[in-house]
Design an enzyme around this catalytic site. Structure first.
Site, PDB file in Angstrom:
ATOM      1  N   HIS A 292      33.272  43.741  41.544  1.00  0.00           N
ATOM      2  CA  HIS A 292      34.305  42.824  41.037  1.00  0.00           C
ATOM      3  C   HIS A 292      33.659  41.592  40.403  1.00  0.00           C
ATOM      4  CE1 HIS A 292      38.150  40.574  41.050  1.00  0.00           C
ATOM      5  NE2 HIS A 292      37.371  39.542  41.386  1.00  0.00           N
ATOM      6  N   GLU A 293      32.671  41.033  41.083  1.00  0.00           N
ATOM      7  CA  GLU A 293      31.989  39.861  40.530  1.00  0.00           C
ATOM      8  C   GLU A 293      31.220  40.222  39.265  1.00  0.00           C
ATOM      9  OE1 GLU A 293      32.845  37.050  41.555  1.00  0.00           O
ATOM     10  OE2 GLU A 293      33.913  37.847  43.293  1.00  0.00           O
TER      11      GLU A 293
ATOM     12  N   HIS B 238      33.421  39.900  36.365  1.00  0.00           N
ATOM     13  CA  HIS B 238      33.502  38.542  35.807  1.00  0.00           C
ATOM     14  C   HIS B 238      32.312  38.260  34.890  1.00  0.00           C
ATOM     15  CE1 HIS B 238      37.025  37.387  37.936  1.00  0.00           C
ATOM     16  NE2 HIS B 238      36.489  37.448  39.137  1.00  0.00           N
TER      17      HIS B 238
ATOM     18  N   HIS C 125      32.456  37.309  30.935  1.00  0.00           N
ATOM     19  CA  HIS C 125      31.755  36.171  30.327  1.00  0.00           C
ATOM     20  C   HIS C 125      30.883  36.648  29.164  1.00  0.00           C
ATOM     21  CE1 HIS C 125      28.594  32.761  30.723  1.00  0.00           C
ATOM     22  NE2 HIS C 125      29.559  32.397  29.907  1.00  0.00           N
TER      23      HIS C 125
END
Length: 224
Positions: free
Chosen positions: A96-97, A100, A104
């Site tokens: 999940h991270e 991100h 980005h």
């Protein structure tokens, strides 16, 4: 106004239930070890490498479920329970991270918007309600209530924009862990449950902030 107050209480209760649920769901699937034996660290590094991202550092941090991606320093910070664990839950959180980090890297617009809102959202969450209350209690400073509503609305917008950012990161995580062979078979379903539970905390938080804004606007309207 009474209806809004009741709705606020319900939303606050839902938020607490969601927070408790994400912890229990993580603990449950943290006992289910992945077939590949990958840890949160190795899964994260593999996903980043496969996505062509080579300038993001993966590091462990203290605390439970303190995992986050810092776009400013390009650091993917995983709690120790995720970084060192080879559980399905840990891999899901790490992925999940990574979602991100990929957002980005690809300049995903909702993430860019949320980043722009961070400074004003911090101000709004700290000063919005105090300014509104001052304006409501002291008639000569009623203009403070209007200012407070504006800055608090920015904080609410931050919570609302967070929703597509988090849901997209979870969708990416589920797809990446399966397409890269990091999670297999039923492990994917377990991962989805962990991420869905985490997403509900953001939904509840957004609901609380929206209802609170509506209630404060109603109080301001009554004062007018």
């Amino acid at each position: 106004m009474d209806i809004l107050y009741l709705a606020l209480l319900v939303a606050a209760a839902a938020s607490m239930i969601a927070s408790a649920s994400v912890n229990s769901t993580f603990d449950k699937y943290n006992k289910q070890m992945s077939t590949t034996g990958m840890t949160g660290e190795t899964a994260a590094k593999r996903i980043l490498e496969m996505a062509g991202i080579h300038d993001v550092t993966v590091k462990p941090i203290s605390g439970k479920l303190t995992d986050h991606y810092n776009p400013g320093s390009k650091q993917l910070c995983l709690s120790e329970a995720v970084y060192y664990s080879s559980s399905v839950a840990a891999i899901g959180v790490a992925a999940h991270e990574c979602g991100h980090a990929i957002q980005h890297h690809t300049e995903y617009f909702p993430l860019r918007l949320r980043s722009l809102l961070v400074p004003v959202a911090n101000i709004g969450s700290k000063l919005g309600v105090p300014l509104i209350l001052l304006g409501l209690f002291f008639e000569s400073f009623i203009f403070l209530a209007d200012i407070g509503i504006i800055v608090f609305a920015a904080s609410v917008l931050f919570h609302v924009v967070t929703l597509p950012v988090e849901f997209d990161a979870s969708a990416r995580a589920i797809e990446l862990t399966q397409s890269y062979g990091i999670l297999q078979g039923e492990e994917g379903k377990s991962c989805k449950k962990v991420l869905k539970s985490a997403a509900m905390t953001y939904v509840a938080s957004a609901a609380v902030s929206v209802i609170q804004l509506l209630r404060l606007m109603a109080l301001r309207g009554r004062r007018r």
